[in-house]
Design an enzyme around this catalytic site. Structure first.
Site, PDB file in Angstrom:
ATOM      1  N   CYS A 345      -2.639  -7.255  -6.728  1.00 62.76           N
ATOM      2  CA  CYS A 345      -2.465  -7.029  -8.164  1.00 62.76           C
ATOM      3  C   CYS A 345      -3.736  -6.628  -8.901  1.00 62.76           C
ATOM      4  CB  CYS A 345      -1.745  -8.178  -8.853  1.00 62.76           C
ATOM      5  SG  CYS A 345      -1.869  -9.773  -8.095  1.00 62.76           S
ATOM      6  N   ARG A 374      -5.300 -13.975   3.978  1.00 62.22           N
ATOM      7  CA  ARG A 374      -5.292 -15.341   3.462  1.00 62.22           C
ATOM      8  C   ARG A 374      -5.686 -16.305   4.553  1.00 62.22           C
ATOM      9  NH1 ARG A 374       0.248 -14.855  -0.185  1.00 62.22           N
ATOM     10  NH2 ARG A 374      -0.476 -12.982  -1.262  1.00 62.22           N
ATOM     11  N   GLN A 392       1.889  -6.265   2.488  1.00 58.47           N
ATOM     12  CA  GLN A 392       3.026  -6.421   1.591  1.00 58.47           C
ATOM     13  C   GLN A 392       3.565  -5.052   1.204  1.00 58.47           C
ATOM     14  OE1 GLN A 392       0.774  -8.550  -1.454  1.00 58.47           O
ATOM     15  NE2 GLN A 392       1.949 -10.394  -0.980  1.00 58.47           N
ATOM     16  N   ASP A 394       4.250  -3.880  -1.525  1.00 62.78           N
ATOM     17  CA  ASP A 394       3.955  -4.415  -2.847  1.00 62.78           C
ATOM     18  C   ASP A 394       4.144  -3.367  -3.937  1.00 62.78           C
ATOM     19  OD1 ASP A 394       3.235  -6.447  -4.486  1.00 62.78           O
ATOM     20  OD2 ASP A 394       1.124  -6.510  -3.901  1.00 62.78           O
ATOM     21  N   HIS A 396       3.595  -3.194  -8.520  1.00 63.71           N
ATOM     22  CA  HIS A 396       3.431  -3.866  -9.808  1.00 63.71           C
ATOM     23  C   HIS A 396       3.981  -2.974 -10.892  1.00 63.71           C
ATOM     24  CE1 HIS A 396       0.652  -5.962  -7.122  1.00 63.71           C
ATOM     25  NE2 HIS A 396       1.064  -7.008  -7.804  1.00 63.71           N
ATOM     26  N   LYS A 479       9.156 -16.897 -10.273  1.00 72.60           N
ATOM     27  CA  LYS A 479       9.587 -15.840  -9.363  1.00 72.60           C
ATOM     28  C   LYS A 479      10.985 -16.083  -8.837  1.00 72.60           C
ATOM     29  CE  LYS A 479       7.205 -18.015  -5.500  1.00 72.60           C
ATOM     30  NZ  LYS A 479       6.604 -17.750  -4.213  1.00 72.60           N
ATOM     31  N   HIS A 525       5.619  -8.422 -10.475  1.00 72.33           N
ATOM     32  CA  HIS A 525       5.170  -8.234  -9.089  1.00 72.33           C
ATOM     33  C   HIS A 525       6.428  -8.283  -8.237  1.00 72.33           C
ATOM     34  CE1 HIS A 525       1.047 -10.100 -10.110  1.00 72.33           C
ATOM     35  NE2 HIS A 525       1.795 -10.305 -11.189  1.00 72.33           N
TER      36      HIS A 525
END
Length: 651
Positions: A345, A374, A392, A394, A396, A479, A525
Site C-alpha cells: 500500500c 514478513r 499478493q 494486490d 488499492h 475487512k 485494499h
RNA sequence: GCUCGUGUAGCUCAGUGGUAGAGCACGUCCUUGGUAAGGACGAGGUCGCGGGUUCAAUCCCCGCCACGAGCUCCA
C-alpha cells in the site's frame, strides 16, 4: 480459545459432541490409571474429536497410545454410569484441594490446581456440578452420555502441547487428541477420509507434480516456483488480469523495498516491527555506527528506542485528524535504511499522490502482483500456506466516500467470480472488526464505525452467510475475508477486501471536490486470491492435483503405441503445439499401458493414444485422466474442443 | 517462538556400535507391445550439519539446522 461456554451453549451440544466430551473423561481415567498423579485442565470436544490437556512428568509419546487405548476400552466395557452431582462452591474447593477433582482418588499434596482455577471462573450463583464415572470424578458442567459403553469406538490421534489457558506466557501442558464415533463403521470411515485427505496435501502433490519447492539453501518459507508451478501461477495471473481490465484497474509496478521513513508514515514500522525482516541499513550508516564503536546490540537498541517512542507518539495522536506536516518527524537518531516491504500500500499510495487528483479522476484503481516479505515465526511456516515471501494479487482503490459502497461490491463480485470460476464453493465469509480493547489499531472510532458499517453492508449483498469477528481487522481498517480450509482442516484467509480511512490521513491524500476544496479519499485494499502462494496451495488440494485444462501445466500427452506410429504422433504433437496447447510426446520404448500409467500419475487432463489404427483413419483416440476412454475424433475437432475448454476456463 | 516427533539414494521407506539396503524413478541394451507397471544390466549415498563418548558412530549423548503435528501469532 478456552473461553468458558455458557450453560446454554453447553446444553446445545450435539449428540456427537456429548459423546466425545464423555470420551475425554474416559481418556483421563485411562491416563490416571497409568499415571495417577496427572493433573487435568480442560477436556472439550472439538470439530474432529476431543482432547484433554494435562500436566504429567511422563512425556506421552505415540508408543504409549496402545496401552492408553487398551485401558480406555476396558473402561468402556466396565460400563459405569455417568452421574451428575450438584455441589456447593466450598465443597468443590475442598475436593480440588484434596486432589480428588480430575482424579481417581484423593491425592494428598497434589491439589487439583487447574480445577481450582476453573472454580474461580464460575460466576457466583451459577450451579457447580461434578460428573462421576467409576472412580473418576471431574468438575464438569456436562452434558454426558448415560453409560461409558457408548464410548467404545475411540482412537487416539496425536499428542502435542498447548499453553495453559491459551496464554503464551503460561506453562505448556500435554494435549492428547482423540476421536470417537457412535459406531465402528463411522470411525473407520473417518480414518479412511483422513488417509484420503493426506493424498491431496499440497506439499506432497507439489513435490510429486514438480510444482514448487522450498529449499534449505535458499531459506525457510521462501518458495521456488518450478516451471510447471510457474505455468499454473501465470495462468491464474492472466485470468485475474483479464478481470481487472474489465473492471477498470490500472497496472503498476513497484520495487521490493522502501525507506524506513515510508513505513514510519504508514505505521508499519513501529507497529509491526517484530513481524518484519530486520531493516536494511545503508552501508554508510553502518560504517558510521561501527566507527562510533556501536555493537550489534547497540544498533538494535537504537532502533528499538526510536520505534517505541514512535509508537507512543502515534498513540498520543490516535483519534484526531493528522496531516502530513504533523507526521512523525524525520529522526536524526533513527538509522537511515530500508525495509523489505511487508505490504504494497505505501508504494501505491505514493503513485496515487504523484499528481493532483480531482473527484472526476476517482475512483483510481491501482493493481500489482506485489511481492511482500514478513517475518513469520519459524514454527508457523508450512508448505505454501504460510511463508515468508509471497506475492499478493494486490490492488488499492482510491475513491470518494460516496463511492465506497459500490466499489466494495465490485471487489466482492470479483472475489466471487474468481472462486466460482475455480469451483471453490466451500468457503466462509468473515467480517473482521476491530477489538476495542487492543492498541493494535490506529485511527479514530468514528472512521472505524463508518468503515465497519460499509463492510457489513457490502457483505450482506453477497448472498452468503457471514460472521462478524472482533479483533480480526487489519490495523488500518476492517475487512471482509474469504476463508477456506485446507486438507487437514486448518482455515486460511484467501481473498480479502479491506476498507481504510486511516492511511489516506497518514499520507495526507487529497482530491479536489466539486466544491473546489480538498477532500480526503477513502482507500480500499483488496486481493481476490490473497497471495499466489497460499491460493495455489489451497487450489492444489481443491483439485487434488487434477487441474482443469486451462490451468494444467501439461494439457495433452501424445502417447505412441509403437514405433510404427511415431511419425504420425510427431505430426499431431507439432499441430497441438501450433494450436498453443501445452503438450508433450511420449515415444519412449515403454508399452502403452506404462505410458498411460505415467500420464495418469502426472495427472495430465488428456492423452492421445496413437497407433496404427489412428494412422490409417487419421483420427486421435482420446483418453481423459478422470473420465477415461472418450473414443476417437478428428485431430482438428479435438484441438477445437480443447481450445474452447481452455478459453472458457471450464472445470 | 514454545512442546513433542522426524531427518538414510531424486521419491517412498527398511536397517545395523565394525563406514549401508529394497521398490519406484534414472541410464544403456533387448523388446514394438492397444488404454494404470515387458525384461536384463548399470549408475547413484560424507546415513541433515557440528561437537562429544568409544579402538570404532549412520546408530549412543549434546548443540544446531530443516521438516511435521499442536500451541501461540498472522498488518
Amino acid at each position: 480459545m478456552n473461553e468458558r461456554k455458557t450453560l446454554e451453549e453447553r446444553a446445545q451440544m450435539t449428540d456427537l459432541e456429548r459423546l466425545r466430551h464423555s470420551c475425554a473423561h474416559i481418556m483421563a481415567t485411562a491416563i490416571l490409571r497409568l499415571w495417577p498423579n496427572a493433573q487435568f485442565a480442560y477436556g472439550p470436544p472439538v470439530e474432529n474429536g476431543y482432547y484433554y490437556d494435562f500436566e504429567l512428568d511422563h512425556r506421552i509419546t505415540p508408543d504409549d497410545f496402545p496401552k492408553i487405548e487398551a485401558e480406555m476400552k476396558k473402561i468402556a466395557k466396565e460400563n459405569h454410569k455417568f452421574e451428575r452431582k450438584v455441589i456447593s462452591r466450598e465443597e468443590a474447593i475442598a475436593l480440588a484441594n484434596s486432589g480428588r477433582l480430575g482424579g481417581l482418588t484423593e491425592r494428598p499434596g497434589n491439589a487439583s490446581q487447574f480445577k481450582l482455577d476453573l472454580i474461580e471462573k464460575i460466576p457466583v450463583g451459577e450451579e457447580i456440578s461434578l460428573y462421576q464415572n467409576g472412580d473418576f470424578i471431574d468438575l464438569c458442567a456436562g452434558p454426558h452420555v448415560n453409560y461409558a459403553s457408548k464410548c467404545k469406538n475411540n482412537k487416539l490421534m496425536s499428542i502435542a502441547s498447548a499453553y495453559y489457558m491459551g496464554d503464551e506466557s503460561k506453562q505448556q501442558l500435554q494435549r492428547l487428541y482423540g476421536t470417537a464415533f457412535p459406531t465402528t463403521e463411522e470411525l473407520d470411515k473417518h480414518l479412511e477420509q483422513l488417509e484420503e485427505a493426506k493424498k491431496r496435501d499440497h506439499r506432497k502433490l507439489g513435490r510429486e507434480l514438480q510444482l514448487f519447492a522450498i529449499d534449505d539453501q535458499v531459506g525457510q518459507g521462501l518458495v521456488l516456483w518450478l516451471p510447471k508451478g510457474a505455468i499454473l501461477r501465470q495462468e491464474l495471473q492472466n485470468f485475474i488480469g483479464e478481470e481487472l481490465r474489465k473492471q477498470g484497474y490500472q497496472q503498476v509496478f513497484t520495487p521490493h523495498i522502501g525507506k524506513l521513513e515510508l513505513y514510519k508514515t504508514s505505521g508499519h514500522f513501529p507497529y509491526y516491527k517484530e513481524s518484519q525482516f530486520a531493516p536494511i541499513i545503508e552501508n554508510e550508516h553502518l560504517a558510521e555506527v561501527a566507527h562510533e564503536g556501536c555493537t550489534c546490540a547497540e544498533v538494535m537498541e537504537r532502533l528499538d528506542a526510536v520505534s517505541s517512542r514512535l509508537r507512543d507518539e502515534i498513540n498520543d495522536r490516535a483519534g484526531r485528524e493528522v496531516i502530513a506536516h504533523d507526521r512523525v518527524k524525520p529522526d536524526a537518531e533513527l538509522l537511515q535504511g530500508f525495509l523489505l516491504k511487508p505490504m504494497n500500500c505505501p508504494h501505491h499510495i505514493r503513485i496515487f499522490a504523484q499528481t493532483p487528483k480531482s473527484y472526476r479522476d476517482l475512483p483510481v484503481r491501482l493493481a500489482e502482483f506485489g511481492t511482500v516479505y514478513r517475518w513469520e515465526k519459524s514454527g508457523e511456516l508450512g508448505g505454501l500456506t504460510r511463508v515468508r515471501g509471497f506475492t499478493q494479487d494486490d490492488a488499492h482503490l482510491f475513491c470518494t466516500e460516496d463511492q465506497v459502497a459500490q466499489e466494495l461490491i465490485g471487489c466482492l463480485a470479483l472475489v466471487k467470480t474468481v472462486l466460482n470460476t475455480l469451483g471453490m464453493t466451500d468457503y466462509r465469509v468473515r467480517v473482521g472488526l476491530r477489538d476495542p480493547d487492543s492498541s493494535k489499531f490506529t485511527g479514530n472510532p468514528e472512521q472505524w464505525d463508518k468503515a465497519e458499517a460499509a463492510c457489513r453492508d457490502a457483505a450482506a449483498t453477497l448472498g452468503v452467510p457471514f460472521t462478524e469477528e472482533p479483533g480480526e481487522a487489519a490495523f488500518y481498517g476492517p475487512k471482509i475475508d474469504f476463508v477456506i480450509k485446507d486438507v487437514i482442516g486448518r482455515e486460511w484467509q484467501l481473498g480479502t477486501v479491506q476498507v481504510d480511512y486511516v492511511l489516506p490521513v497518514r499520507f495526507d491524500l487529497t482530491y479536489a471536490g466539486a466544491d473546489n476544496k480538498a477532500h480526503r479519499p477513502v482507500m480500499i485494499h483488496r486481493a481476490p486470491f490473497g497471495s499466489m502462494e497460499r491460493f495455489t496451495g489451497v487450489l492444489i488440494e481443491h483439485f487434488a492435483g487434477h487441474f482443469p485444462t486451462w490451468l494444467a501445466p501439461e494439457q495433452v500427452r501424445v502417447v505412441t503405441v509403437s514405433e510404427k506410429s511415431e511419425s504420425f504422433a510427431q505430426k499431431i504433437y507439432t499441430d497441438l503445439q501450433a494450436a498453443n496447447i501445452r503438450c508433450s510426446l511420449d515415444n519412449a520404448a515403454d508399452k502403452i499401458g506404462a505410458k498411460i500409467r505415467n500420464a495418469q500419475l502426472d495427472k495430465i487432463p488428456y492423452m492421445l493414444v496413437i497407433g496404427e489404427k489412428e494412422m490409417e483413419s487419421g483420427n486421435v483416440a482420446i483418453r481423459h485422466a478422470r473420465k477415461g476412454d472418450l473414443g476417437v475424433k478428428l485431430l482438428a475437432d479435438f484441438i477445437a474442443d480443447v481450445t474452447t475448454e481452455v478459453r472458457e476456463r471450464l472445470l
